[in-house]
Design a protein around this motif. Structure first.
Motif, short mmCIF file in Angstrom:
data_model
loop_
_atom_site.label_atom_id
_atom_site.label_comp_id
_atom_site.label_asym_id
_atom_site.label_seq_id
_atom_site.Cartn_x
_atom_site.Cartn_y
_atom_site.Cartn_z
N PRO A 135 0.80 -1.24 0.00
CA PRO A 135 0.00 0.00 0.00
C PRO A 135 0.83 1.29 0.00
O PRO A 135 0.48 2.23 -0.71
CB PRO A 135 -0.84 -0.12 1.27
N HIS A 136 1.93 1.30 0.74
CA HIS A 136 2.73 2.54 0.79
C HIS A 136 3.46 2.83 -0.52
O HIS A 136 3.98 3.92 -0.71
CB HIS A 136 3.71 2.52 1.98
N ASP A 137 3.49 1.87 -1.45
CA ASP A 137 4.12 2.09 -2.76
C ASP A 137 3.21 2.87 -3.72
O ASP A 137 3.68 3.38 -4.73
CB ASP A 137 4.46 0.75 -3.42
N ILE A 138 1.92 2.93 -3.42
CA ILE A 138 0.99 3.58 -4.33
C ILE A 138 1.18 5.09 -4.27
O ILE A 138 1.09 5.70 -3.21
CB ILE A 138 -0.47 3.22 -3.99
N CYS A 139 1.46 5.69 -5.42
CA CYS A 139 1.70 7.13 -5.50
C CYS A 139 1.13 7.62 -6.84
O CYS A 139 1.57 7.16 -7.91
CB CYS A 139 3.20 7.41 -5.41
N GLU A 140 0.18 8.52 -6.78
CA GLU A 140 -0.46 9.01 -7.99
C GLU A 140 0.55 9.61 -8.97
O GLU A 140 0.48 9.35 -10.18
CB GLU A 140 -1.51 10.08 -7.65
N ILE B 93 -7.54 -0.64 -3.72
CA ILE B 93 -7.22 -1.78 -2.87
C ILE B 93 -6.96 -2.97 -3.79
O ILE B 93 -7.83 -3.81 -4.04
CB ILE B 93 -8.37 -2.08 -1.88
N PRO B 94 -5.75 -3.04 -4.34
CA PRO B 94 -5.44 -4.06 -5.35
C PRO B 94 -5.45 -5.48 -4.79
O PRO B 94 -5.09 -5.73 -3.64
CB PRO B 94 -4.02 -3.70 -5.82
N PHE B 95 -5.87 -6.39 -5.65
CA PHE B 95 -5.97 -7.80 -5.30
C PHE B 95 -4.67 -8.34 -4.69
O PHE B 95 -4.69 -9.02 -3.67
CB PHE B 95 -6.36 -8.62 -6.54
N HIS B 96 -3.53 -8.02 -5.30
CA HIS B 96 -2.26 -8.61 -4.84
C HIS B 96 -1.84 -8.09 -3.46
O HIS B 96 -0.90 -8.62 -2.88
CB HIS B 96 -1.16 -8.41 -5.88
N MET B 97 -2.54 -7.09 -2.93
CA MET B 97 -2.21 -6.56 -1.60
C MET B 97 -3.16 -7.06 -0.52
O MET B 97 -2.93 -6.80 0.67
CB MET B 97 -2.21 -5.03 -1.63
N LEU B 98 -4.18 -7.80 -0.90
CA LEU B 98 -5.13 -8.31 0.09
C LEU B 98 -4.46 -9.24 1.09
O LEU B 98 -4.88 -9.34 2.24
CB LEU B 98 -6.30 -9.01 -0.60
N LYS B 99 -3.39 -9.90 0.67
CA LYS B 99 -2.70 -10.86 1.52
C LYS B 99 -2.09 -10.22 2.77
O LYS B 99 -1.74 -10.92 3.72
CB LYS B 99 -1.62 -11.59 0.73
N TYR B 100 -1.96 -8.91 2.80
CA TYR B 100 -1.36 -8.22 3.94
C TYR B 100 -2.35 -7.96 5.08
O TYR B 100 -1.97 -7.38 6.08
CB TYR B 100 -0.74 -6.89 3.50
N ASP C 128 -6.84 3.54 6.31
CA ASP C 128 -5.62 4.24 6.71
C ASP C 128 -4.43 3.82 5.85
O ASP C 128 -3.67 4.65 5.38
CB ASP C 128 -5.34 3.98 8.19
N ARG C 129 -4.27 2.53 5.64
CA ARG C 129 -3.12 2.03 4.86
C ARG C 129 -3.18 2.45 3.39
O ARG C 129 -2.16 2.75 2.78
CB ARG C 129 -3.02 0.51 4.95
N PHE C 130 -4.39 2.43 2.81
CA PHE C 130 -4.54 2.75 1.39
C PHE C 130 -4.86 4.23 1.14
O PHE C 130 -4.95 4.65 -0.01
CB PHE C 130 -5.60 1.87 0.74
#
Length: 164
Positions: A26-31, A113-120, A134-136
């Motif tokens: 999640p913290h990698d997401i940057c517009e 909220i991308p699928f590959h991040m649900l595992k976290y 908060d995370r996203f």
């Protein structure tokens, strides 16, 4: 019985797009980074949010008067229009415009909220919605919608499995 969530094709597409950009958590997401990668200009102005494309020029304008989390959600919505839609919405028949808006709403949930991040995340956590918001960096409303979609998909898949 093990519960398995099967992502939609659009969810997989969004995850592949992010992973090509090394967006893994999640913290990698940057517009700004997403726009740089996709050659899209990003503006924040006191004006309605919109996506614009003319030839090779692409831009997204986000209404700077919106709260930050709503700005992020509008970004995903406008990004979808650039990546997945063709045509000037003002000139499209109503049904096509509605279809594009529906697609943009789904894309927003998946991009936020991308699928590959649900595992976290532990979905049994009673605070999962505020935690994910908060995370996203999105609204709790969007998180609730996303989790409801996942839950509904699991219920539907379970009913299909019970019949077979």
């Amino acid at each position: 019985m093990k519960v398995i969530y099967t992502p939609t094709h659009l969810e997989e597409w969004v995850s592949r797009l992010y992973l090509r950009q090394r967006i893994r958590e999640p913290h990698d997401i940057c517009e700004e980074s997403i726009c740089r990668f996709l050659d899209i200009f990003l503006f924040y102005k006191e004006a309605p949010s919109l996506a614009f494309e003319s030839g090779r020029f692409k831009s997204i304008t986000i209404n700077s008067r919106l709260p930050k989390r709503k700005q992020r959600e509008r970004f995903y919505h406008e990004l979808c229009h650039l990546l997945r839609h063709v045509g000037w919405q003002l000139m499209l028949p109503k049904a096509f415009k509605e279809l594009q808006e529906y697609d943009s709403q789904n894309f927003t949930r998946y991009a936020a909220i991308p699928f590959h991040m649900l595992k976290y995340f532990d979905f049994r956590d009673p605070n999962i919605i505020p935690l994910m918001a908060d995370r996203f960096k999105v609204t709790e409303e969007l998180c609730n919608e996303r989790l409801s979609m996942i839950k509904n998909s699991l219920i539907m898949n379970n009913k299909i499995l019970e019949r077979t």
